[in-house]
Write an enzyme that holds these catalytic residues in place. Structure first.
Site, PDB file in Angstrom:
ATOM      1  N   LYS A   1       0.872  -1.280  -0.143  1.00 11.52           N
ATOM      2  CA  LYS A   1       0.080   0.123  -0.071  1.00 11.52           C
ATOM      3  C   LYS A   1       0.927   1.287   0.128  1.00 11.52           C
ATOM      4  O   LYS A   1       2.121   1.259   0.364  1.00 11.52           O
ATOM      5  CB  LYS A   1      -0.842   0.055   1.254  1.00 11.52           C
ATOM      6  CG  LYS A   1      -2.224  -0.924   0.799  1.00 11.52           C
ATOM      7  CD  LYS A   1      -3.120  -1.029   1.852  1.00 11.52           C
ATOM      8  CE  LYS A   1      -4.385  -1.903   1.179  1.00 11.52           C
ATOM      9  NZ  LYS A   1      -5.383  -2.099   2.061  1.00 11.52           N
TER      10      LYS A   1
ATOM     11  N   ARG B   1      -3.525 -10.337   4.692  1.00 14.85           N
ATOM     12  CA  ARG B   1      -3.902 -10.191   3.425  1.00 14.85           C
ATOM     13  C   ARG B   1      -2.644  -9.709   2.417  1.00 14.85           C
ATOM     14  O   ARG B   1      -2.268  -8.707   2.983  1.00 14.85           O
ATOM     15  CB  ARG B   1      -5.065  -9.360   3.256  1.00 14.85           C
ATOM     16  CG  ARG B   1      -5.475  -9.305   1.817  1.00 14.85           C
ATOM     17  CD  ARG B   1      -6.853  -8.423   1.418  1.00 14.85           C
ATOM     18  NE  ARG B   1      -7.327  -8.200   0.225  1.00 14.85           N
ATOM     19  CZ  ARG B   1      -6.900  -7.587  -0.829  1.00 14.85           C
ATOM     20  NH1 ARG B   1      -5.801  -6.755  -0.526  1.00 14.85           N
ATOM     21  NH2 ARG B   1      -7.453  -7.431  -1.852  1.00 14.85           N
TER      22      ARG B   1
HETATM   23  N1  PMM Z   1      -7.374  -3.681   0.700  1.00 11.94           N
HETATM   24  C1  PMM Z   1      -7.747  -3.927  -0.585  1.00 11.94           C
HETATM   25  C2  PMM Z   1      -8.670  -4.483  -0.947  1.00 11.94           C
HETATM   26  N2  PMM Z   1      -9.494  -5.359  -0.174  1.00 11.94           N
HETATM   27  N3  PMM Z   1     -10.177  -6.041   1.938  1.00 11.94           N
HETATM   28  C3  PMM Z   1      -9.703  -5.984   3.199  1.00 11.94           C
HETATM   29  N4  PMM Z   1     -10.469  -6.948   4.253  1.00 11.94           N
HETATM   30  N5  PMM Z   1      -8.810  -5.543   3.635  1.00 11.94           N
HETATM   31  C4  PMM Z   1      -7.679  -4.593   3.024  1.00 11.94           C
HETATM   32  O1  PMM Z   1      -6.801  -4.066   3.592  1.00 11.94           O
HETATM   33  C5  PMM Z   1      -8.028  -4.583   1.522  1.00 11.94           C
HETATM   34  C6  PMM Z   1      -9.267  -5.434   1.207  1.00 11.94           C
HETATM   35  C7  PMM Z   1      -7.031  -3.041  -1.550  1.00 11.94           C
HETATM   36  O2  PMM Z   1      -5.698  -3.717  -1.906  1.00 11.94           O
HETATM   37  P1  PMM Z   1      -5.562  -4.367  -3.593  1.00 11.94           P
HETATM   38  O3  PMM Z   1      -5.742  -3.391  -4.373  1.00 11.94           O
HETATM   39  O4  PMM Z   1      -4.131  -4.659  -3.270  1.00 11.94           O
HETATM   40  O5  PMM Z   1      -6.527  -5.455  -3.219  1.00 11.94           O
END
Ligand code: PMM
Length: 258
Positions: A204, A239
């Site tokens: 991020k 994640r």
């Molecule tokens: N971050 C992203 C998308 N989905 N879901 C949860 N539960 N927690 C997160 O921090 C989260 C998420 C955004 O990141 P990406 O674009 O790499 O998917």
């Protein structure tokens, strides 16, 4: 439950971290299989980017992106979560074999879908909408407000009948670098709240800021450092995009011999 890594498959043209890499179903399925083979206990499939500034996607388009991927991975016996803000997408995905609804909006409607399907549920905190959330996020007391919100959302999800519930402070969702750091520092308190915790900090933007401007492809070490801290604090699910390295962090944190 022992801690585990949730691997990310974004079936989107525009996610900040891997947008466009897995926008064909075949590529996304192959990537999901590889993440599972690399040690991801859950593979998180999403069809709508929630990066700052992202435009919303129609549910029909999102469904077309994610359903073939969810079905194929679930048919292989992989535990799949569906990352969505749309109840109809969540509903179709659990019917296709997803067993967790990962809801970045912590909405009652999606809790109900998870409960009805006997699926797990992730309640994430966000301030504002992805389009505008990073414009000027403000809190009087970020830790108090986010933890308070998650206590209510976690309890509500259990009350409506969700089988397994995780709460997630939503790193980067309407938060400055300082807000993210305060929330990460307060992970032990969130874990003490008693609802299992999930954290997603992988690649991020704040990690770029903290490492002197590292672009998204150069945030592996910072991402693994945060994952290690999170596991050390007792976070149940991290994640991550870089599953091999994050699983190593988990093993070392748990003092397991690799
Ligand atoms: N971050 C992203 C998308 N989905 N879901 C949860 N539960 N927690 C997160 O921090 C989260 C998420 C955004 O990141 P990406 O674009 O790499 O998917």
């Amino acid at each position: 439950m022992a801690s585990l890594v949730m691997g990310v498959v974004n079936v989107t043209p525009d996610s900040f971290s891997d947008g466009g890499r897995f926008s064909s179903p075949g590529g996304a399925v192959a990537h999901g299989r590889w993440l599972a083979a690399s040690g991801a206990g859950i593979v998180d499939v999403g069809g709508e980017s929630t990066r700052p500034g992202a435009e919303p996607v129609e549910a029909a388009e999102e469904l077309a992106r994610v359903l073939p991927v969810v079905s194929a991975l679930a048919a292989d016996g992989i535990r799949v979560s569906i990352d969505t803000r749309h109840a109809e997408v969540a509903e179709a995905a659990v019917a296709a074999g997803a067993t967790i609804v990962n809801d970045v909006s912590a909405a009652e409607e999606l809790m109900a879908v998870a409960a009805a399907a006997g699926a797990g549920y992730v309640a994430m905190h966000a301030q504002g909408d992805p389009r505008t959330m990073q414009a000027d996020p403000r809190y009087d007391d970020v830790v108090g407000e986010v933890h308070g919100f998650l206590a209510v959302a976690g309890a509500r999800a259990r009350q409506v009948g969700c089988r397994e519930v995780w709460v997630d402070p939503g790193i980067g969702f309407g938060k400055t670098v300082e807000h993210n750091l305060a929330l990460l520092a307060a992970l032990p308190e969130l874990v003490e709240g008693g609802v299992p915790v999930l954290v997603g900090a992988s690649r991020k933007g704040f990690l770029g800021r903290l490492t002197g401007g590292a672009p998204v492809e150069d945030r592996l070490e910072a991402s693994v450092a945060v994952a290690t801290w999170a596991f050390h604090c007792g976070v149940e699910v991290v994640r991550a995009h870089d599953v091999v390295e994050t699983v190593q962090a988990l093993r070392l944190t748990a003092l397991e011999a690799a």
